[in-house]
Design an enzyme around this catalytic site. Structure first.
Site, PDB file in Angstrom:
ATOM      1  N   GLY A  11       9.820   0.013 -15.636  1.00 20.15           N
ATOM      2  CA  GLY A  11       8.774  -0.926 -15.141  1.00 20.15           C
ATOM      3  C   GLY A  11       7.386  -0.514 -15.397  1.00 20.15           C
ATOM      4  N   LEU A  12       6.976  -0.695 -16.701  1.00 20.09           N
ATOM      5  CA  LEU A  12       5.696  -0.390 -17.441  1.00 20.09           C
ATOM      6  C   LEU A  12       4.473  -1.048 -17.326  1.00 20.09           C
ATOM      7  CD1 LEU A  12       7.383   1.498 -20.632  1.00 20.09           C
ATOM      8  CD2 LEU A  12       6.731   2.560 -18.507  1.00 20.09           C
ATOM      9  N   VAL A  14       0.894  -1.874 -15.028  1.00 21.11           N
ATOM     10  CA  VAL A  14      -0.240  -0.975 -14.602  1.00 21.11           C
ATOM     11  C   VAL A  14       0.112   0.235 -13.888  1.00 21.11           C
ATOM     12  CG1 VAL A  14      -2.475  -0.745 -13.692  1.00 21.11           C
ATOM     13  CG2 VAL A  14      -1.804  -2.650 -15.003  1.00 21.11           C
ATOM     14  N   GLY A  16       3.263   1.524 -13.092  1.00 21.35           N
ATOM     15  CA  GLY A  16       4.498   2.158 -13.804  1.00 21.35           C
ATOM     16  C   GLY A  16       3.738   3.069 -14.801  1.00 21.35           C
ATOM     17  N   ASN A 103       7.717  -1.641  -2.757  1.00 17.94           N
ATOM     18  CA  ASN A 103       7.763  -2.140  -1.426  1.00 17.94           C
ATOM     19  C   ASN A 103       8.814  -2.776  -1.026  1.00 17.94           C
ATOM     20  OD1 ASN A 103       5.275  -0.770  -0.784  1.00 17.94           O
ATOM     21  ND2 ASN A 103       3.811  -2.367  -1.603  1.00 17.94           N
ATOM     22  N   SER A 129       1.611   5.072  -2.284  1.00 18.45           N
ATOM     23  CA  SER A 129       0.538   4.598  -2.070  1.00 18.45           C
ATOM     24  C   SER A 129      -0.734   4.895  -2.861  1.00 18.45           C
ATOM     25  CB  SER A 129       0.122   4.417  -0.615  1.00 18.45           C
ATOM     26  OG  SER A 129      -1.187   3.591  -0.040  1.00 18.45           O
ATOM     27  N   LYS A 183       6.154   3.632   4.573  1.00 20.69           N
ATOM     28  CA  LYS A 183       5.107   2.741   3.803  1.00 20.69           C
ATOM     29  C   LYS A 183       4.807   1.390   4.321  1.00 20.69           C
ATOM     30  CE  LYS A 183       2.799   2.086  -0.036  1.00 20.69           C
ATOM     31  NZ  LYS A 183       2.709   0.635  -0.180  1.00 20.69           N
ATOM     32  N   HIS A 186       2.312   1.744   7.203  1.00 24.72           N
ATOM     33  CA  HIS A 186       1.059   2.186   6.263  1.00 24.72           C
ATOM     34  C   HIS A 186       0.400   0.911   6.028  1.00 24.72           C
ATOM     35  CE1 HIS A 186      -1.127   2.561   2.503  1.00 24.72           C
ATOM     36  NE2 HIS A 186      -1.318   3.864   2.940  1.00 24.72           N
ATOM     37  N   ASN A 187       1.092   0.007   5.307  1.00 23.21           N
ATOM     38  CA  ASN A 187       0.548  -1.290   4.883  1.00 23.21           C
ATOM     39  C   ASN A 187       0.008  -1.964   6.261  1.00 23.21           C
ATOM     40  OD1 ASN A 187       1.179  -0.149   2.505  1.00 23.21           O
ATOM     41  ND2 ASN A 187       2.209  -2.114   1.651  1.00 23.21           N
ATOM     42  N   GLU A 190      -3.066  -0.525   7.325  1.00 21.09           N
ATOM     43  CA  GLU A 190      -4.109  -0.955   6.190  1.00 21.09           C
ATOM     44  C   GLU A 190      -4.476  -2.515   6.584  1.00 21.09           C
ATOM     45  OE1 GLU A 190      -3.144  -2.566   1.520  1.00 21.09           O
ATOM     46  OE2 GLU A 190      -2.732  -0.460   2.038  1.00 21.09           O
ATOM     47  N   LYS A 261       1.165 -10.079   0.644  1.00 21.59           N
ATOM     48  CA  LYS A 261       2.468  -9.896  -0.215  1.00 21.59           C
ATOM     49  C   LYS A 261       3.617  -9.632   0.687  1.00 21.59           C
ATOM     50  CE  LYS A 261       0.898  -7.975  -4.400  1.00 21.59           C
ATOM     51  NZ  LYS A 261       1.024  -6.957  -5.466  1.00 21.59           N
ATOM     52  N   ARG A 443       9.274 -15.736  36.777  1.00 28.08           N
ATOM     53  CA  ARG A 443      10.624 -15.766  35.752  1.00 28.08           C
ATOM     54  C   ARG A 443      11.918 -16.129  36.928  1.00 28.08           C
ATOM     55  NH1 ARG A 443      12.428 -11.824  33.401  1.00 28.08           N
ATOM     56  NH2 ARG A 443      13.404 -12.962  31.910  1.00 28.08           N
TER      57      ARG A 443
END
Length: 464
Positions: A11-12, A14, A16, A103, A129, A183, A186-187, A190, A261, A443
């Site tokens: 996966g090249l 940006v 990668g 992710n 990240s 992660k 973390h997001n 964020e 995302k 209840r």
């Protein structure tokens, strides 16, 4: 040369390309794979003079890697990860390692690890990240899975990771999908921090009438003090960026619809499953959804006029205190979710280590994380940052500003859902007796769901 490259990356794009160049910069030979020949050419061009190369052929890619092969995937989460694994697996040997650096949802990581383990191939799900710049010059890296498998790639990850006080911002997170889970949270944090910053921006701009130059100075000053963080830093820079087409301030031309995302939503959904409240993160996800209703919001704006601004404006000091308070509460919610997940999924997470590797490289890096590292080091079974004495002092000193700003914003009709959620979470968490006894009575009244009592043990029901 066949079989001589230390590290492979699929996966090249940006991210990668930047990550593999970082690997090469740190003394390891690296070989890339992408189906797009232009991306391979871009890698060769930017990597000229470095020990890095690439190909569009999977067989050639596999042949160029030294054994045991260490292959990292930086492709979109979901089906593309499974497709790449299925494509490479017939060419790989037992003992090789696949690293998913995207992710991926944590349950997918668990499934892949089990499937590959049965075939003798190691697998570690790894959160990365820092965005494109972080990938190039030093991200925060969160690997999880087989600890022995991590040891295969540990020297490379420690070399490419960001450094804080000479310490690499990477460490083994825990078993199974611990890396991807950390992660994900973390997001989620964020999302919460970004929502809070946007609300404070609105209070300063709409409530206090600050222009972009003034906002730039305010956020720059804050970034030189206790709010010092990556997100505050880039926010200060945004206010002075000009639009190339119009010459105006770019921030004023950007459409107010925030996309997502999915990692924030995943964090929120899983917190519900765990029974762990993270209301600031929840509402940050909801606000992005509300922002998508632009045309409806414009119609509603004409139906419901805003109230006049209150006469008593909060000070800049009050607003800074409000943001500082809400930042702490948001981090606390995310860390509490990690505590719950570690217990539920048997990750054995070390929150001091997580705080340490989040101090640099990642999007939520902040000065506050060093204080969090100290708190979790001092008491490794700390359930919430709100129960730490040092953070209690910080919160007690700043909650007054948070209340002033929230009251002002609500009176002015300025939406501060994140700040309000942070305050409500704080007030509920610090209240010894909540009115939920009434809910349990309700209840039992309509559904015979029973209740417990304060004065004696047992389960009770009343015929109301």
């Amino acid at each position: 040369m066949e079989g001589t490259y230390d590290f492979g990356l699929v996966g090249l794009g940006v991210m990668g390309r930047n990550f593999i160049l970082n690997v090469a910069d740190n003394g390891f030979s690296a070989y890339g794979l992408d189906t797009d020949p232009e991306k391979v050419d871009a890698l060769r061009l930017e990597g000229e003079g470095k020990k890095v190369d690439g190909t569009t052929g999977k067989a050639q890619f596999i042949q160029h890697l030294s054994k045991p092969r260490k292959i990292m995937l930086l492709v979109p989460a979901g089906a593309p990860v499974d497709a790449v694994i299925a494509d490479l697996l017939p060419l790989m040997d037992k003992g090789d390692l696949i690293i998913d650096g995207g992710n991926s949802f944590f349950t997918d990581t668990n499934r892949r690890a089990e499937e590959l383990q049965a075939k003798g191939v190691h697998f570690i799900g790894t959160g990365v990240s820092g965005g494109a710049k972080g990938a190039r010059f030093g991200p925060s890296i969160m690997p999880g899975g087989e600890k022995a498998a991590y040891e295969l790639v540990k020297p490379i990850f420690e070399a490419v990771a960001a450094k804080v006080n000479g310490e690499p911002c990477v460490d083994y997170m825990g078993a199974k999908s611990a890396g991807n889970y950390v992660k994900m949270v973390h997001n989620g944090i964020e999302y919460g921090l970004m929502q809070l910053i946007s609300e404070i921006y609105d209070v300063l701009k709409t409530g206090l009438g600050k222009n972009n130059e003034e906002l730039h100075k305010i956020f720059t000053d804050w970034n030189n003090d206790r709010l010092k963080s990556f997100l505050i830093e880039i926010t200060s820079e945004i206010f002075v960026q000009k639009d190339e087409e119009t010459g105006g301030d770019l921030v004023d031309i950007i459409l107010d619809k925030a996309k997502q995302k999915g990692t924030g939503k995943w964090t929120s959904q899983n917190a519900m499953d765990l029974g762990t409240p993270i209301p600031t993160i929840d509402v940050a996800v909801s606000m992005r959804a509300i922002s998508s209703f632009k045309s409806d919001r414009l119609k509603a704006q004409n139906l419901y006029p805003k109230p006049a601004l209150p006469a008593n404006l909060p000070s800049i000091q009050d607003i800074e205190a409000a943001l500082f308070f809400a930042f702490i509460v948001t981090y606390a919610q995310g860390m509490t979710q990690l505590v719950a997940a570690s217990k539920e999924y048997h990750y054995e997470l070390d929150l001091a280590v997580i705080s340490k590797i989040w101090r640099g490289g990642c999007i939520i890096r902040a000065e506050l994380l060093e204080d969090m590292r100290k708190a979790f080091t001092k008491k490794n079974d700390l359930k919430s940052l709100l129960l730490d004495e040092d953070f209690a002092r910080k919160l007690n000193a700043s909650v007054g500003g948070a209340r002033k700003v929230a009251a002002f914003a609500i009176s002015a009709g300025i939406p501060v859902a994140g700040l309000s959620a942070s305050l409500s979470y704080f007030d509920a968490f610090t209240t010894g007796r909540l009115p939920l006894n009434l809910i349990q009575a309700q209840r039992d009244h309509f559904g015979s769901h029973t209740y417990e009592r304060l004065d004696k043990e047992g389960i009770f029901h009343t015929e109301w």
